[in-house]
Enzyme design. Structure first.
Site, PDB file in Angstrom:
ATOM      1  CG  HIS A  96    -103.098  69.140 -34.187  1.00 38.64           C
ATOM      2  ND1 HIS A  96    -101.803  69.289 -33.731  1.00 38.64           N
ATOM      3  CD2 HIS A  96    -103.549  67.966 -33.678  1.00 38.64           C
ATOM      4  CE1 HIS A  96    -101.498  68.230 -32.982  1.00 38.64           C
ATOM      5  NE2 HIS A  96    -102.534  67.419 -32.933  1.00 38.64           N
ATOM      6  CD  GLU A 166    -101.893  67.910 -27.981  1.00 42.17           C
ATOM      7  OE1 GLU A 166    -102.571  67.808 -29.007  1.00 42.17           O
ATOM      8  OE2 GLU A 166    -100.741  67.465 -27.867  1.00 42.17           O
TER       9      GLU A 166
HETATM   10  P1  PGA Z   1     -99.872  62.571 -28.248  1.00 42.63           P
HETATM   11  O1  PGA Z   1    -100.400  63.565 -29.406  1.00 42.63           O
HETATM   12  O2  PGA Z   1    -100.972  61.600 -27.950  1.00 42.63           O
HETATM   13  O3  PGA Z   1     -98.658  61.892 -28.864  1.00 42.63           O
HETATM   14  O4  PGA Z   1     -99.530  63.425 -27.081  1.00 42.63           O
HETATM   15  C1  PGA Z   1    -101.712  64.074 -29.410  1.00 42.63           C
HETATM   16  C2  PGA Z   1    -101.867  65.046 -30.559  1.00 42.63           C
HETATM   17  O5  PGA Z   1    -101.145  66.062 -30.585  1.00 42.63           O
HETATM   18  O6  PGA Z   1    -102.677  64.836 -31.504  1.00 42.63           O
END
Ligand code: PGA
Length: 267
Positions: A96, A166
């Protein structure tokens, strides 16, 4: 968007829940009508894995948010894939962005965790991320392809892996990634899989987007060609997660409007 890849949404609770909050989330997720065409998972802190598993409906899977690279031993503070499976949970999130950036987990360590997790049969949400510095300094491709290469080298069974990208620069920063930016990043990752692993893996592996996904932007993003779902943080603590799980389901209000024609005839 591909019919051969089942839409996938994981609501990652991070370190933001206690029993009372889990009870509340379980309540609204259990009461909701969830699209059966979406695979729904929650990411739970390790101390509550059994608690959440016992309370959630069977259709919602539970993931740990991290694990170590061996089955057992003198590693205080860590948990293993075997322990997650033993708690009745089927998934683990590895790499992550918060593990990578705050806890400085290297590509090498994450790859070792992925390799061990694969041996146990646990299913993995393997994450990659782009920081704002990567973006500003124009090294996004190098960073993402580097992370992907390292993950891919430790994956033997792709059917048990989901990739999550991400855009950290769009996670709780007030800046949202546009649909075009999301599609561009996901298409590059799928292309990388095609060029470096196989057509089969590129066609069958689900690639998720993360970065402030909410009930406001999920429907537009859910239509993107290379997007197969979402990794959701803050909105996973609110009933928004239900809308996100249902992001590909036809909008009920538009269906009602469709049936309610001024001439009184059903469409
Ligand atoms: P967010 O987080 O939807 O609050 O941007 C996503 C994550 O980091 O799992």
């Amino acid at each position: 968007m591909s019919s051969q890849r089942k839409f996938f949404v994981i609501g990652n609770w991070k370190m933001n829940v206690d029993k009372a909050r889990i009870d509340n989330i379980v309540k609204f997720m259990s009461a909701a009508s969830l699209d059966p065409n979406t695979e729904a998972v929650v990411g739970c802190p390790s101390c509550y894995l059994s608690y959440a598993r016992q309370r959630l409906p069977d259709e919602i899977a539970v993931a740990a948010q991290n694990c170590y690279k061996v089955a057992h031993g003198n590693f205080s503070g860590e948990i293993s894939p075997a322990m997650i499976l033993d708690s009745g949970c089927e998934w683990v999130i590895l790499g992550h962005p918060e593990r990578r950036t705050i806890f400085k987990e290297s590509d090498q360590l994450i790859a070792e965790k992925v390799a061990h997790a694969q041996q146990t049969g646990i299913k993995i949400i393997a994450c990659l991320c782009e920081t704002s510095e990567d973006r500003e300094e124009g090294r996004t491709d190098d960073v993402l392809f580097g992370q992907m290469k390292s993950l891919a080298a430790s994956i033997s069974d792709w059917s048990r892996v989901v990739i999550a990208f991400e855009a950290l620069w769009a996670s709780n920063t007030g800046v949202l990634a546009t649909a075009a930016q999301v599609q561009e990043a996901l298409a590059k990752l799928r292309h990388w899989l095609r060029a470096n692993v196989s057509d089969k893996v590129a066609n069958s592996t689900r690639i998720l987007y993360a970065g402030s996904v909410s009930s406001s932007n999920c429907r537009e993003l859910a239509q993107l060609e290379d997007l197969d779902g979402f990794l959701v943080g803050s909105a996973a603590l609110r009933p928004d997660i239900v809308d996100i799980i249902n992001a590909r389901r036809p909008d009920v209000s538009s269906l009602i409007a469709h049936f309610d024609r001024p001439d009184g005839r059903r469409a």
